[in-house]
Motif scaffolding. Structure first.
Motif, PDB file in Angstrom:
ATOM      1  N   THR A  58       0.840  -1.269   0.166  1.00 37.68           N
ATOM      2  CA  THR A  58       0.162  -0.039   0.270  1.00 37.68           C
ATOM      3  C   THR A  58       1.092   0.803  -0.040  1.00 37.68           C
ATOM      4  OG1 THR A  58      -0.075  -0.021   2.692  1.00 37.68           O
ATOM      5  CG2 THR A  58      -1.756  -1.685   1.379  1.00 37.68           C
ATOM      6  N   PRO A  59       0.243   2.338  -0.408  1.00 40.80           N
ATOM      7  CA  PRO A  59       1.270   3.589   0.054  1.00 40.80           C
ATOM      8  C   PRO A  59       2.296   3.846   1.380  1.00 40.80           C
ATOM      9  CG  PRO A  59      -1.130   3.523  -1.288  1.00 40.80           C
ATOM     10  CD  PRO A  59      -1.372   3.117  -0.219  1.00 40.80           C
ATOM     11  N   ALA A  60       0.687   3.177   2.402  1.00 37.36           N
ATOM     12  CA  ALA A  60       1.747   3.956   3.898  1.00 37.36           C
ATOM     13  C   ALA A  60       2.916   1.815   3.523  1.00 37.36           C
ATOM     14  CB  ALA A  60       0.783   2.591   4.052  1.00 37.36           C
ATOM     15  N   GLY A  61       2.789   0.743   2.745  1.00 33.13           N
ATOM     16  CA  GLY A  61       3.649   0.395   3.548  1.00 33.13           C
ATOM     17  C   GLY A  61       4.961   0.843   2.458  1.00 33.13           C
ATOM     18  N   GLN A  62       4.677   0.977   1.183  1.00 37.30           N
ATOM     19  CA  GLN A  62       5.535   1.875   0.404  1.00 37.30           C
ATOM     20  C   GLN A  62       6.066   2.468   1.472  1.00 37.30           C
ATOM     21  OE1 GLN A  62       6.079   0.572  -2.695  1.00 37.30           O
ATOM     22  NE2 GLN A  62       8.174   2.006  -2.755  1.00 37.30           N
ATOM     23  N   LYS A  63       6.269   3.389   1.643  1.00 40.53           N
ATOM     24  CA  LYS A  63       6.595   4.839   2.305  1.00 40.53           C
ATOM     25  C   LYS A  63       7.616   3.772   3.899  1.00 40.53           C
ATOM     26  CE  LYS A  63       6.419   8.357   2.723  1.00 40.53           C
ATOM     27  NZ  LYS A  63       7.655  10.043   1.490  1.00 40.53           N
ATOM     28  N   LEU A  64       7.153   2.632   4.574  1.00 45.30           N
ATOM     29  CA  LEU A  64       7.909   2.205   5.589  1.00 45.30           C
ATOM     30  C   LEU A  64       8.984   1.625   5.035  1.00 45.30           C
ATOM     31  CD1 LEU A  64       8.172   1.403   8.221  1.00 45.30           C
ATOM     32  CD2 LEU A  64       6.795  -0.589   7.778  1.00 45.30           C
ATOM     33  N   TYR A  65       8.447   1.086   4.087  1.00 46.43           N
ATOM     34  CA  TYR A  65       9.598  -0.144   3.364  1.00 46.43           C
ATOM     35  C   TYR A  65      10.658   0.921   2.631  1.00 46.43           C
ATOM     36  CZ  TYR A  65      12.426  -3.010  -0.310  1.00 46.43           C
ATOM     37  OH  TYR A  65      13.240  -3.691  -1.560  1.00 46.43           O
ATOM     38  N   GLN A  66      11.450   2.309   1.808  1.00 43.06           N
ATOM     39  CA  GLN A  66      11.301   2.777   1.749  1.00 43.06           C
ATOM     40  C   GLN A  66      12.102   3.351   2.852  1.00 43.06           C
ATOM     41  OE1 GLN A  66      12.909   3.004  -1.737  1.00 43.06           O
ATOM     42  NE2 GLN A  66      11.264   2.047  -1.915  1.00 43.06           N
ATOM     43  N   LYS A  67      11.808   3.829   4.167  1.00 38.54           N
ATOM     44  CA  LYS A  67      12.944   4.081   5.140  1.00 38.54           C
ATOM     45  C   LYS A  67      13.508   3.388   5.946  1.00 38.54           C
ATOM     46  CE  LYS A  67      11.184   8.564   4.662  1.00 38.54           C
ATOM     47  NZ  LYS A  67      11.799   9.450   4.926  1.00 38.54           N
ATOM     48  N   LEU A  68      12.545   2.177   5.737  1.00 40.42           N
ATOM     49  CA  LEU A  68      14.054   0.886   6.135  1.00 40.42           C
ATOM     50  C   LEU A  68      15.193   0.158   5.933  1.00 40.42           C
ATOM     51  CD1 LEU A  68      10.432  -1.331   7.536  1.00 40.42           C
ATOM     52  CD2 LEU A  68      12.050   0.215   9.119  1.00 40.42           C
ATOM     53  N   LEU A  69      14.712   0.333   4.261  1.00 39.52           N
ATOM     54  CA  LEU A  69      16.075   0.370   3.946  1.00 39.52           C
ATOM     55  C   LEU A  69      16.792   1.252   3.770  1.00 39.52           C
ATOM     56  CD1 LEU A  69      14.405  -0.530   0.082  1.00 39.52           C
ATOM     57  CD2 LEU A  69      15.482  -2.008   1.689  1.00 39.52           C
ATOM     58  N   GLN A  70      16.903   2.791   4.129  1.00 35.88           N
ATOM     59  CA  GLN A  70      17.254   3.544   5.040  1.00 35.88           C
ATOM     60  C   GLN A  70      17.894   3.391   6.056  1.00 35.88           C
ATOM     61  OE1 GLN A  70      16.046   7.509   4.085  1.00 35.88           O
ATOM     62  NE2 GLN A  70      15.152   7.577   2.370  1.00 35.88           N
ATOM     63  N   ALA A  71      17.445   2.821   6.668  1.00 41.59           N
ATOM     64  CA  ALA A  71      17.822   2.079   8.171  1.00 41.59           C
ATOM     65  C   ALA A  71      18.967   1.217   8.330  1.00 41.59           C
ATOM     66  CB  ALA A  71      16.293   2.203   9.343  1.00 41.59           C
ATOM     67  N   LYS A  72      18.075   0.988   7.103  1.00 42.08           N
ATOM     68  CA  LYS A  72      19.094  -0.579   7.643  1.00 42.08           C
ATOM     69  C   LYS A  72      20.586  -0.615   7.429  1.00 42.08           C
ATOM     70  CE  LYS A  72      18.884  -5.563   6.441  1.00 42.08           C
ATOM     71  NZ  LYS A  72      18.183  -5.572   7.699  1.00 42.08           N
ATOM     72  N   GLU A  77      26.416   1.070   8.161  1.00 33.43           N
ATOM     73  CA  GLU A  77      27.703   1.547   9.356  1.00 33.43           C
ATOM     74  C   GLU A  77      27.333   1.873   9.831  1.00 33.43           C
ATOM     75  OE1 GLU A  77      26.243   5.495   6.408  1.00 33.43           O
ATOM     76  OE2 GLU A  77      25.574   4.275   4.508  1.00 33.43           O
ATOM     77  N   LEU A  78      27.192   2.470  11.352  1.00 38.74           N
ATOM     78  CA  LEU A  78      27.292   2.631  12.328  1.00 38.74           C
ATOM     79  C   LEU A  78      28.191   1.035  13.281  1.00 38.74           C
ATOM     80  CD1 LEU A  78      26.898   3.270  15.039  1.00 38.74           C
ATOM     81  CD2 LEU A  78      24.686   2.218  15.231  1.00 38.74           C
ATOM     82  N   GLN A  79      27.156  -0.056  12.756  1.00 35.02           N
ATOM     83  CA  GLN A  79      28.205  -1.328  12.944  1.00 35.02           C
ATOM     84  C   GLN A  79      29.867  -1.775  12.496  1.00 35.02           C
ATOM     85  OE1 GLN A  79      25.632  -4.837  11.539  1.00 35.02           O
ATOM     86  NE2 GLN A  79      24.916  -4.739  13.424  1.00 35.02           N
ATOM     87  N   GLN A  80      29.801  -1.012  11.273  1.00 29.30           N
ATOM     88  CA  GLN A  80      30.973  -0.504  11.179  1.00 29.30           C
ATOM     89  C   GLN A  80      32.199   0.331  11.058  1.00 29.30           C
ATOM     90  OE1 GLN A  80      31.482   0.486   6.514  1.00 29.30           O
ATOM     91  NE2 GLN A  80      33.302   0.817   6.836  1.00 29.30           N
TER      92      GLN A  80
END
Length: 302
Positions: A58-72, A77-80
């Protein structure tokens, strides 16, 4: 750290399948559904549209997906960076890598074994598809590092050389062609067994023939098979067809005499194996280290 429900959601969003997500995560489909439902209740909105057997964001799902990719990406990068500041910090790492068939079967296994021996806290999942599908999997974030044959000129992808490989013509030992040397024009009258569209092996053959004014469509192709092993096994027992296969894939059969190389004058079939990464992810620590480890492994064998 991403929560478990968010990790499950990411897997479903990437695969657009609750069943495939469960298989990848080694949990049941009902467990996947439970985690997604918990997120939908948390955000008070639907994240997937379920249309018969298909699943869409859904549009909400797409938004969450994009944000989670950025968070991942930020999490990696933080772990590195923390690992560099604190040598004692060694988090478990799960690498998601994809490679074309020849590379998955004949190039990567010894490298992966050596790498995991040096990094016992790491895990690795390897997707084995043809080059086109591996490129697509990278662009869709199913994998973070790919190894394919050739360069596909996609602007969002960076290419790093690994190895140069040769494709050769082979036939069964009982084939009358065994031991002969052919002219390129002879291929217009010889039954052929070839790989499927999207294969890097097929692409290098098509490019070399085009350089000599011969179209792939003009060849008498008897069969097209998906996968190097399928093609190799077919040509071992089919005594009329000629096949084009990576030399790496048939070293054993050439040594035992099951297959014979057929020389073709003026037809040079070399291709480059390249790492592929999405632009901007080249410095992701674990994947950068695996890339360099693989390069060193094969440079020491030259």
């Amino acid at each position: 750290m991403l929560s478990h429900p968010h990790e499950v959601f990411l897997e479903v969003a990437q695969r657009l399948s609750f069943t495939k997500a469960g298989q990848a995560l080694f949990i049941s489909q009902s467990a996947v559904s439970k985690q997604v439902k918990a997120l939908e209740e948390h955000y008070q909105t639907g994240l997937f549209e379920r249309l018969g057997g298909s699943v869409l964001l859904t549009p909400a799902g797409q938004k969450l997906y994009q944000k989670l990719l950025q968070a991942k990406q930020l999490q990696q990068e933080l772990q590195q960076e923390m690992s560099e500041l604190s040598p004692g910090f060694a988090p478990a790492v799960h690498l998601f890598i994809g490679a074309s068939t020849t590379i998955s079967l004949y190039v990567l296994p010894p490298v992966v074994a050596a790498y995991l021996q040096q990094h016992p806290q790491h895990q690795l999942s390897l997707k084995n598809r043809n080059s086109d599908n591996i490129l697509q999997a990278l662009l869709e974030h199913e994998i973070e590092l790919g190894i394919i044959e050739g360069i596909h000129k996609v602007s969002r992808v960076t290419y790093t050389p690994l190895l140069t490989d040769e494709v050769i013509a082979v036939c069964a030992a009982a084939n009358p062609l065994a031991g002969r040397e052919l002219a390129t024009a002879d291929l217009l009258s010889i039954p052929l067994a070839l790989r499927e569209t999207g294969s890097g092996t097929l692409a290098v053959l098509e490019e070399a023939l085009a350089a000599q004014g011969i179209k792939l469509a003009a060849l008498p192709v008897r069969v097209r098979l998906g996968g190097t092993e399928a093609l190799k096994n077919f040509v071992r027992i089919e005594t009329t067809c000629l096949a084009f296969l990576p030399r790496q894939a048939v070293l054993k059969e050439l040594a035992t005499g099951e297959l014979k190389e057929v020389k073709i004058k003026d037809l040079s079939l070399f291709r480059q194996f390249n790492f592929i990464q999405r632009k901007g992810t080249e410095n992701n620590g674990p994947y950068r280290d695996f890339l360099r480890f693989t390069q060193r492994y094969y440079s020491q064998k030259e």
